[in-house]
Every structure is written in structure tokens, then in C-alpha cells.
Design an enzyme around this catalytic site. Sequence first.
Site, PDB file in Angstrom:
ATOM      1  N   ASP A  99      49.340  47.355  31.183  1.00  0.00           N
ATOM      2  CA  ASP A  99      50.273  46.274  30.845  1.00  0.00           C
ATOM      3  C   ASP A  99      49.693  45.323  29.800  1.00  0.00           C
ATOM      4  O   ASP A  99      50.395  44.921  28.863  1.00  0.00           O
ATOM      5  CB  ASP A  99      50.624  45.504  32.124  1.00  0.00           C
ATOM      6  N   LEU A 100      48.436  44.947  29.939  1.00  0.00           N
ATOM      7  CA  LEU A 100      47.837  43.967  29.029  1.00  0.00           C
ATOM      8  C   LEU A 100      47.860  44.446  27.583  1.00  0.00           C
ATOM      9  O   LEU A 100      48.197  43.694  26.668  1.00  0.00           O
ATOM     10  CB  LEU A 100      46.403  43.658  29.461  1.00  0.00           C
ATOM     11  N   ASP A 157      39.188  33.830  27.220  1.00  0.00           N
ATOM     12  CA  ASP A 157      40.082  32.938  27.954  1.00  0.00           C
ATOM     13  C   ASP A 157      41.157  32.499  26.973  1.00  0.00           C
ATOM     14  O   ASP A 157      40.949  31.575  26.179  1.00  0.00           O
ATOM     15  CB  ASP A 157      39.324  31.733  28.504  1.00  0.00           C
ATOM     16  N   HIS A 158      42.296  33.176  27.008  1.00  0.00           N
ATOM     17  CA  HIS A 158      43.309  32.943  25.972  1.00  0.00           C
ATOM     18  C   HIS A 158      43.891  31.530  26.029  1.00  0.00           C
ATOM     19  O   HIS A 158      44.503  31.069  25.072  1.00  0.00           O
ATOM     20  CB  HIS A 158      44.430  33.973  26.082  1.00  0.00           C
ATOM     21  N   GLU A 165      52.901  27.685  37.795  1.00  0.00           N
ATOM     22  CA  GLU A 165      53.568  28.945  37.500  1.00  0.00           C
ATOM     23  C   GLU A 165      54.809  29.072  38.368  1.00  0.00           C
ATOM     24  O   GLU A 165      54.746  28.823  39.582  1.00  0.00           O
ATOM     25  CB  GLU A 165      52.627  30.125  37.763  1.00  0.00           C
ATOM     26  N   HIS A 186      40.427  29.031  33.628  1.00  0.00           N
ATOM     27  CA  HIS A 186      41.334  28.170  32.859  1.00  0.00           C
ATOM     28  C   HIS A 186      41.141  26.686  33.186  1.00  0.00           C
ATOM     29  O   HIS A 186      40.999  25.846  32.289  1.00  0.00           O
ATOM     30  CB  HIS A 186      42.787  28.541  33.136  1.00  0.00           C
ATOM     31  N   LYS A 214      57.345  26.619  34.998  1.00  0.00           N
ATOM     32  CA  LYS A 214      56.094  26.960  34.327  1.00  0.00           C
ATOM     33  C   LYS A 214      55.713  25.779  33.456  1.00  0.00           C
ATOM     34  O   LYS A 214      56.415  25.422  32.518  1.00  0.00           O
ATOM     35  CB  LYS A 214      56.271  28.218  33.470  1.00  0.00           C
TER      36      LYS A 214
END
Length: 514
Positions: A45-46, A208-209, A247, A271, A376
Site C-alpha cells: 500500500d505505501l 518521518d513525513h 485522526e 510524530h 482529522k
Amino acid sequence: MADAQSPALAEVVLGRPKNPTPDAACRFDAVEAPVTFVIFGVTGDLAGRMLMPALAALYAGGNMPERFAIVGASRTALDDETFRQRMRDALDAHGGVAPEVWEALAPRLTYQRVHYDEPASFTELAGFLDALAERENLGGDRVFYLAVPPTAYEAIAVNLAMAGLADEGKGHARLVIEKPFGRDLPTAQVLEQALHTRFSEHQIFRIDHYLAKETVQNILMLRFANAIFEPVWNRRYVDYVSILAAEAIGVEHRASYYDHFGVLRDMFQNHMMQLLSLCAIEPPSLFEAELVRDEKTKVFRALRPFTRTDLAENLVLGQYASGVYDGARAPAYLDEEGVPGDSLTPTFAAMKVYLDNWRWQGVPFYMISGKRLPEKRTEIAVQFKPVPFSMFRDIFGDHIQANRLMLRIQPDEQVSLTFQAKAPGPMCLRSVTMNFNYYQGYEGPQLPAYAKVLLDCMLGDQTLFWRQDGVELCWRFLAPMLGDPDPRRLFLYKAGSWGPQEAGKLLKAHGLTP
């Protein structure tokens, strides 16, 4: 005499800036040297949801080198054409791609089947990459992206090294891994030892996006490029700082992973700690990767350890029960597919932490994150202290609402400052807010968050990436909170609410109620 509304007069006399135009020097760096980008777990998926759209955006924006290749690697048996079609489908499902971009990009995509636990498979991969580099004149620069479950990191890293793919004799070899970096301190240290079998620290990119999002990066700019903020960014003027990462979704298709990790490992160790460090960091002497990461590490070292009493008072854990979200019934966590019926995994956490240093002594930092919340939303609130003395007490009373700076990270990226002003007409006080949206009036280049971190991987810039000492310090701080909580201390909250009632005091700091 010049017209009062002329741009020149407005700029010089009235202090109004010209309409913003992209600065020629304000652009993303392009990768100059040829590079081979290898994605392990490319059928997952990523890769389809994030990595391929990011690489396509880099190519479309002119940030990729003239010669490059994208090599997919996984255990699935695929030929090149089938692999390319899968990637085209993934791009179409996540924003699309211009036909001319795809036509130029597709020939650069190739596939090699790899079994992660078989050294011979990596020897074949090494031969494949060498032949591809010679045929396409790609040189020796390679990036290995591990878009696989964390349990596969060690095997892939060791087998890459055994096949000679960690060597940098002919070019750089960079290893990119996603969080979580271990499950606790001991497993993080074991992973570190495995990664460093042949990869040096400068070769490892712990991604870490969150750190590539505009507002997150702008925290340092806001603080250290403006004289009006940094002088009041301390315990003398700041009442508290609150960091929220909410979330709306549940565990979705990640139940097997999530139940093994929970909210503390999934969100707080990475995060949330990064956001905390950027809010609390001291100014580095220069904006360079190691200097910035040195200052972040100092923040993690300053975290006040939790005692047993502290945990009871300053940490609230929750798990979502059934409820209503967006007008539809939302199942309880225990009813999600793949979740054991007796699971004690927390899906919500609210904690109050302190930093024992000169700047922040006594200032609480509230960190809140959870699943199945009303919306979110990720934002940071800096609440300033109220005025020490009110000359208006006979008119408005003793209490005047304090100033508040909000840094919104998602869903929209903006900064807002709330302060007090007189209302038009009678002598009345009202709160007013100035808003700044990052993209309003901006016409320069843009890249999605993942594209920016992938670009930094290829450029070798580690500013936005974790360093091993920071990883271990955060695991050590969280250690008392890990493990299954006391069932009496795991509070249920309805899906679609802001969390358990027991978190009311901590949520109130962010202006929320359960």
C-alpha cells in the site's frame, strides 16, 4: 506627485510589500547525479499510495536527474510490463499523472523479484543493478527504500550488506526506513545494531513525513527568522503548549500492525516527539542537519521522567467504543476485523510533560492523539500568559483572554494569532484573529510531503530525519508507559467524540471537550 495608490509609494511609505513572486533562488534542489531508487515492498500500500505519486511529482517538477531508474523489489512474481501497469493504476488512483509524464517515466521502471530472507536473492539483485547501471549509464548512487513491515528491516539490511550493496566505493548507498523504529528501547537497539552491520549512520534515513509538511518546517522559520516571536518563546510569557494529532479513521486495514503497537508507539514516539522538539528547540548556530538534530536531542534529554504517581496524574489512555461518525455507526475497536476481543491496546493518549531546562522550566506541554475522533486535525497551540495587570479591570473585570498562536498542520496549513482589540462602537473588548494561509498569494513550486523527504534522501540531507540517539532517548522516556495498561486505567470513549471524560483537563488545554 506620485499617486497615493501607486505600488512604489505603497511599498516605501505605507510599508506594503509588493505582490509576492517566486524568488529565483527559492526553489527545490534538483538531483544532478544519476541515481537508482530501489523500493522493497513495492506491491504494498505505501509504495502505491505515497512513494510512486511522490516520485512522479519529483519527475514532473524537474527535480530528478536526467538519468535515473526506479526498481521495484518484492516477493511477488512480476514482469516489467505488469509492474508498470500496477504503478500506473496506483498513480491513477492517487491523483493521476499527465500522459506525457507517464510516457517518459514508464521506461525507467523495472522489477526484480527478491526474497527478503534469502542471501542468494540479494546477490541476484546486486547483479541486476550492476547490469542496469552499465546499460543505462546510471553510475553507482543508490537509494534503498524499505516499504515493508518493520519485522523485515533487519533481514533486508543484513542481506544488502552481505551482497555488497552497502558499500560506497562507486557511489552512495542510502537506506531509508519508516517508523516505528523498534517497538521499545531494547528492540530499537537491536535494530540499530543490525542496520549498522555495514551501513554507517550517515547512510541511514529514518523517515518521518510529518517533518516535510509546510507548517512543521515553518516552526523554525517563524521562531528564528522573526524578532517578534523568539523573545517571548519561553517560560516567562508562555503558559502552555498543546500539540494535537487527531485522526477520524479507525484502524482500517492495519489492525494486525496497530494492535501490536498502539497509539503511544504509532504516534508519540515519532510524530509527537518531533513536533515537541521543534516547539522547544534552542536555536542552532546554523541551519545544518547535524546542528539541528543536536538541538533536538537536547530537548529529548530534558524531558522530565515519569514517576508512578506522575503517570496516574498526567497520562490518560483510552480505547474507542462504538459510536457515530459522519452520520453512520462506527464500530468499537474490539469489533474491528483482526483485533482480539480482549485487547488492551490504547487508541487514544493524552499526556502532560515537562522539560527541565532554563527556557521551559514549569511550562506544561500537552500532547494528545487518538483514532476515531471527530475530525482529522493536527495543530499546535502556544498559549501565552494573561497580562500581569489590567488597567481595564473596572470596565472588563480582572480577566482578559490571553493571546494564542495556532499552527495548523492539517487538513489545511495555516498560522493564526488571537489577540484583544476594542470592538467598534461602545467600550467593549473582543478577541480578533489574524490568519495566514501558506498558499495564499504563492505561485512558486510545490511538492507533496513525501516528495520532499524522498528528494532529501537522494540529496543526502538528513535535517528532516531521525538520528539514532534521538530515537533511543524517546523510547527511554516512553518506557514506563508501554506494555498493557491496567484495565481500570484504559478508559472507553465513543467513536466520534474527543476522547474519554477522564482526559477532560488535558483536552481543555486545547479548547476541546470529550
